[in-house]
Enzyme design. Structure first.
Site, PDB file in Angstrom:
ATOM      1  NE  ARG A   8      -3.659   2.432   2.236  1.00 24.66           N
ATOM      2  CZ  ARG A   8      -4.288   2.946   3.257  1.00 24.66           C
ATOM      3  NH1 ARG A   8      -4.222   2.366   4.444  1.00 24.66           N
ATOM      4  NH2 ARG A   8      -5.008   4.045   3.110  1.00 24.66           N
ATOM      5  CG  HIS A   9      -0.798   4.789  -1.443  1.00 27.55           C
ATOM      6  ND1 HIS A   9      -1.032   5.697  -0.431  1.00 27.55           N
ATOM      7  CD2 HIS A   9      -2.017   4.366  -1.842  1.00 27.55           C
ATOM      8  CE1 HIS A   9      -2.327   5.830  -0.244  1.00 27.55           C
ATOM      9  NE2 HIS A   9      -2.959   5.021  -1.085  1.00 27.55           N
ATOM     10  NE  ARG A  53      -4.017   7.494  -3.202  1.00 29.40           N
ATOM     11  CZ  ARG A  53      -4.967   7.935  -4.014  1.00 29.40           C
ATOM     12  NH1 ARG A  53      -4.774   9.044  -4.713  1.00 29.40           N
ATOM     13  NH2 ARG A  53      -6.102   7.283  -4.144  1.00 29.40           N
ATOM     14  CD  GLU A  76      -8.825   2.784  -2.776  1.00 24.88           C
ATOM     15  OE1 GLU A  76      -9.417   1.741  -3.142  1.00 24.88           O
ATOM     16  OE2 GLU A  76      -8.168   2.857  -1.725  1.00 24.88           O
ATOM     17  CG  HIS A 144      -4.647   2.940  -4.489  1.00 23.22           C
ATOM     18  ND1 HIS A 144      -4.183   4.213  -4.231  1.00 23.22           N
ATOM     19  CD2 HIS A 144      -4.287   2.679  -5.776  1.00 23.22           C
ATOM     20  CE1 HIS A 144      -3.578   4.690  -5.306  1.00 23.22           C
ATOM     21  NE2 HIS A 144      -3.636   3.781  -6.255  1.00 23.22           N
TER      22      HIS A 144
END
Length: 191
Positions: A8-9, A53, A76, A144
């Site tokens: 996850r970022h 991101r 996302e 995401h």
């Protein structure tokens, strides 16, 4: 077998719904970034969603690994009219819809957005294409919260509602092992 290392970022520090709206990421914790990079396979391919991101997080953890082009399919969830609103605003303006979205995820979608099922189909199709293009290669996919949860649900054979109880922190690693003809082998959460 293909191992997908879902990362996850990094944090955005947003306090609202952030779906496909492009917001910057905080990459100031360089020690944590180095530990995440070191925990990942050194010869894995690196891919990310096409949102800043994820792109910037992937660049930060990439090291000497080969980078693949960004993938729109790994974005996302599209929160539509909810993107940029605080959760309390969404609950006040769409009380029944927002409750259904979280309590019965599946075909329920925000106005102008996408449902769990739509997002899951998009992410699954994109990661399946990557696996077919790079068979038996480890892949680091920087994505995401929602995108990763769709794959946790699929891999674990659990409902979307059950998947929503999983914690996917910023910079966390979720390993999903895929067999080409048999589907998912198992899920590992790395510290």
């Amino acid at each position: 077998m293909t191992n997908i290392y879902w990362v996850r970022h990094g944090p955005t520090h947003e306090k609202t719904f952030v779906g496909q709206r492009d917001v910057p990421v905080d990459l100031s914790d360089t020690d944590l970034i180095a530990r995440v990079s070191a925990a990942l396979p050194p010869r894995a391919l690196v891919v990310s969603s096409d949102l800043t991101r994820s792109i910037d997080t992937a660049t930060a953890i990439q090291g000497d690994r080969t980078r693949l082009p960004h993938r729109k399919g790994l974005r996302e969830f599209d929160f539509g009219a909810w993107d940029g609103l605080h959760f309390s605003q969404v609950a006040a303006q769409w009380p029944d819809l927002s409750r259904a979205y979280w309590e019965r995820p599946g075909d329920t979608a925000p106005p102008g957005g996408e449902s769990w099922n739509t997002a899951a189909a998009r992410v699954t199709a994109d990661i399946t294409d990557l696996i077919q293009a790079h068979p038996r290669r480890d892949i680091i996919a920087v994505a995401h919260f929602g995108a990763i949860l769709t794959q946790v649900a699929m891999a674990g054979g659990i409902t979307p509602y059950q998947a929503l109880s999983h914690r996917i922190d910023n910079f966390s690693i979720t390993e999903i092992q895929m067999r080409p003809t048999f589907g998912v082998a198992r899920i590992n959460y790395l510290p």
